[in-house]
Design an enzyme around this catalytic site. Structure first.
Site, PDB file in Angstrom:
ATOM      1  N   ASP A  73     -24.045 -69.944  -2.038  1.00  0.00           N
ATOM      2  CA  ASP A  73     -22.763 -69.577  -2.460  1.00  0.00           C
ATOM      3  C   ASP A  73     -22.035 -70.887  -2.300  1.00  0.00           C
ATOM      4  O   ASP A  73     -22.198 -71.772  -1.514  1.00  0.00           O
ATOM      5  CB  ASP A  73     -21.876 -68.363  -1.719  1.00  0.00           C
ATOM      6  CG  ASP A  73     -21.650 -68.483  -0.467  1.00  0.00           C
ATOM      7  OD1 ASP A  73     -22.602 -68.883   0.481  1.00  0.00           O
ATOM      8  OD2 ASP A  73     -20.837 -68.325   0.078  1.00  0.00           O
ATOM      9  N   GLU A 143     -21.516 -67.596   2.848  1.00  0.00           N
ATOM     10  CA  GLU A 143     -20.924 -68.384   4.279  1.00  0.00           C
ATOM     11  C   GLU A 143     -19.701 -69.006   3.736  1.00  0.00           C
ATOM     12  O   GLU A 143     -18.858 -69.253   4.609  1.00  0.00           O
ATOM     13  CB  GLU A 143     -22.090 -69.553   4.049  1.00  0.00           C
ATOM     14  CG  GLU A 143     -21.868 -70.485   5.457  1.00  0.00           C
ATOM     15  CD  GLU A 143     -21.072 -71.560   5.172  1.00  0.00           C
ATOM     16  OE1 GLU A 143     -20.765 -72.164   6.493  1.00  0.00           O
ATOM     17  OE2 GLU A 143     -20.568 -71.947   4.173  1.00  0.00           O
TER      18      GLU A 143
END
Length: 388
Positions: A73, A143
């Site tokens: 991500d 994250e």
């Protein structure tokens, strides 16, 4: 497609802004399955949060077990029109790979995957000739945001399956200026809170009928900020308490406010636990308040605890692999913000080593193509030494 640059370009072209996956994990799943890894896609959810897709892949079933961790991500690109090349183009220009995630950290994931695939090709698809040893990938899509349905739960899921890790390399962009200048072996903990001072609202023309919290909160801010929390430790710089905002919620100029609030964050070292740190700050507040000021702290929940991988054989191995490729002996550092290493450290020793982080989260995020090649070679060297 086992070339690190090609993998990185394909990953960047997946616009995987948290919580979207946008096909990024599918790229890794395909390559890992082709190489003989057992691959699991695991989705976690929690009320009030987005569902997050994660990936765990392993080849081998015995120790020693090294895992490469990371996240696919990325943060939003911002004004895409301000990018020299498309934010998700994955284009190469003048020796640099451009795109969101090139540095943080699709580039690092691509390097570790390319290194592992090359290593396995050269070793008959086995980590070691005697059949022992394991290589795995622990990849999350959560994250850059709240980190609730990602690495924390993926590690718990793996533990429930009986998975154990001996060591971990997290591919966060650890290098400051050039490849090989820094390995992160720990991170400070992070604890946020709100200082609340209670006063009594009233008219400014009649201050004796009110209790103004503004001067009081100013005094308390100075009292809590001025005295050091500690002097640092062998591996960590001194802890730091930083106030970030002050607010009284008062739009009128002729009204003494009834209360005042100030946000703060503490980055703390291994001189403290979360509990002892809170107790220390609470005691200092009590002393500063005396018998007159009414104040308290509302602590925010935190899962960002301090951790340290002590220097030893594993860090020596990594330093040797880096020095062999770059000619530099990296600093063993504990500076910077938080990362998923704080979760992994509860399961095994972890180091962070990736690309140069100067452009992460910026417009025109980019990684030097030469650095991608260098990092792949370093990861390959780590595997060679680890399974020697």
């Amino acid at each position: 497609m086992t070339d690190a640059l090609a993998i990185a370009r394909e990953l960047i072209r997946c616009p995987s802004v948290t919580p979207a996956d946008a096909g990024a994990l599918g790229v890794l799943e395909r390559l890992l399955k082709e190489a003989g890894f057992e691959v699991h896609r695991v989705t976690f959810s929690e009320p009030g949060t987005a569902d997050i897709d994660n990936l765990y892949a392993r080849i081998g079933s015995e120790a020693p077990h090294i895992t490469f961790a990371g996240h696919t991500d990325v943060v939003p690109p911002g004004d895409e029109g301000a990018w020299s090349l498309g934010a998700f183009s994955g284009e190469v220009k003048d020796g640099y790979l451009y795109g969101r995630g090139a540095v943080d950290m699709k580039g690092g994931i691509a390097c570790s995957l390319a290194a592992a695939l090359a290593y396995l090709r050269d070793h008959g698809s086995k980590p070691r000739e005697d059949g022992k040893g394991s290589i795995s990938f622990l990849i999350t899509g959560d994250e850059e945001d709240v980190s609730i349905n990602g690495t924390v739960k993926l590690l718990q899921w793996a533990a429930e399956r009986g998975e154990t890790f001996d060591h971990c390399v997290l591919g966060e962009p650890s290098n400051q200026e050039v490849m090989g200048d820094c390995i992160k072996i720990g991170r400070r903990g992070s604890q946020s809170g709100m200082l609340v001072v209670e006063g009594k609202q009233g008219h400014v023309a009649y201050p004796h009928r009110a209790a103004n919290p503004v001067p009081d909160i100013s005094r308390l801010i100075v009292a809590l900020s001025d005295e050091p929390l500690d002097r640092g430790s062998a591996q960590f710089q001194p802890s730091n308490l930083e106030f970030t905002s002050v607010d009284v919620g008062n739009a009128a100029s002729n009204v003494i406010p009834g209360s005042a609030r100030a946000k703060f964050n503490i980055r703390y070292n291994d001189c403290h636990t979360q509990e002892s740190l809170r107790a220390l700050v609470e005691e200092r507040l009590r002393v500063a308040c005396g018998n007159r000021i009414r104040a308290h702290i509302d602590w925010l929940p935190s899962n960002s605890n301090v951790f340290l991988t002590k220097p030893g054989p594993f860090t020596d191995l990594a330093v040797g692999a880096i020095e062999a490729v770059t000619g530099r002996k990296p600093e063993l550092s504990t500076t910077g913000g938080t990362s998923d290493a704080r979760f992994i450290s509860s399961y095994c020793p972890v180091i962070e080593f990736g690309l140069v982080g100067q452009t992460m989260h910026q417009i025109d995020e980019r990684a030097a193509v030469a650095d991608i090649a260098t990092l792949t070679t370093i990861y390959r060297g780590i595997l060679d030494k680890y399974f020697a």
